[in-house]
Design a protein around this motif. Structure first.
Motif, PDB file in Angstrom:
ATOM      1  N   LYS A   2      68.691 -14.434  14.514  1.00  0.00           N
ATOM      2  CA  LYS A   2      69.413 -15.154  15.612  1.00  0.00           C
ATOM      3  C   LYS A   2      70.852 -14.927  14.861  1.00  0.00           C
ATOM      4  N   THR A   4      75.261 -16.083  15.796  1.00  0.00           N
ATOM      5  CA  THR A   4      76.135 -16.783  16.541  1.00  0.00           C
ATOM      6  C   THR A   4      77.169 -16.163  16.980  1.00  0.00           C
ATOM      7  N   THR A 135      74.517 -18.123  21.203  1.00  0.00           N
ATOM      8  CA  THR A 135      73.384 -17.475  20.096  1.00  0.00           C
ATOM      9  C   THR A 135      72.945 -16.276  20.840  1.00  0.00           C
ATOM     10  N   GLU A 137      69.703 -14.254  20.196  1.00  0.00           N
ATOM     11  CA  GLU A 137      68.257 -13.928  19.395  1.00  0.00           C
ATOM     12  C   GLU A 137      67.619 -12.899  19.692  1.00  0.00           C
ATOM     13  N   GLU A 139      64.307 -10.038  19.295  1.00  0.00           N
ATOM     14  CA  GLU A 139      62.849 -10.071  19.110  1.00  0.00           C
ATOM     15  C   GLU A 139      62.432  -8.610  19.246  1.00  0.00           C
TER      16      GLU A 139
END
Length: 160
Positions: A2, A4, A135, A137, A139
């Motif tokens: 993750k 910012t 944010t 993230e 995957e």
């Protein structure tokens, strides 16, 4: 993983890192609420790939093609897709093209997506209307996505 993000410029840098590390047939899935920054990120990808015209949201057209870049970019948005109906879009043809496929709102067609992809979920950090804090993230789905993410993170360090 993750990150910012504090501004549209930082979101564009993530897009640039993605573009600099992408390979033909890569699939990037972008999840996030309306206004989260999915198209801003894709604009950073487009500029870095060498697209000269504006990269716009494909919300109403479903697919926008940018073939003039170093690598073709196929930007899709399935937010308005009715009943998961992909009959008017040959997704497999786009995935077979030697370009980068970016899909916004992939959850609408989740059952029809391949098993490999790099997925980014973008979330607002606060509720203020003018906030640019997010944010992002990451995957990974599959070995290529795992390597791609590693390459993106290296690239982000060099362009920060």
């Amino acid at each position: 993983m993750k990150l910012t993000v504090n501004s549209a410029a930082e979101m564009n840098k993530i897009g640039a890192a993605i573009a600099l590390t992408t390979k033909p047939h890569d699939l990037l899935l972008l999840k996030g609420d309306l206004g989260a920054g999915k198209t801003t990120l894709t604009q950073g990808i487009g500029r870095t790939l060498g697209i000269k015209r504006p990269v716009k949201s494909p919300t109403f057209t479903i697919v926008r093609e940018y073939r003039e870049a170093r690598l073709p970019l196929f930007h899709m948005d399935f937010y308005r897709l009715e009943n998961d109906d992909l009959s008017s879009i040959d997704l497999n043809s786009y995935l077979a093209e030697p370009g980068l496929v970016v899909i916004e709102w992939p959850q609408v067609i989740k059952a029809q997506l391949p098993e490999y992809a790099l997925q980014l979920t973008i979330r607002r950090v606060d509720d203020q209307w003018d906030s640019t804090k997010r944010t992002v993230e990451f995957e990974v789905q599959g070995e290529r996505a795992k390597q791609w993410l590693a390459d993106i993170l290296v690239q982000l360090k060099s362009i920060s």
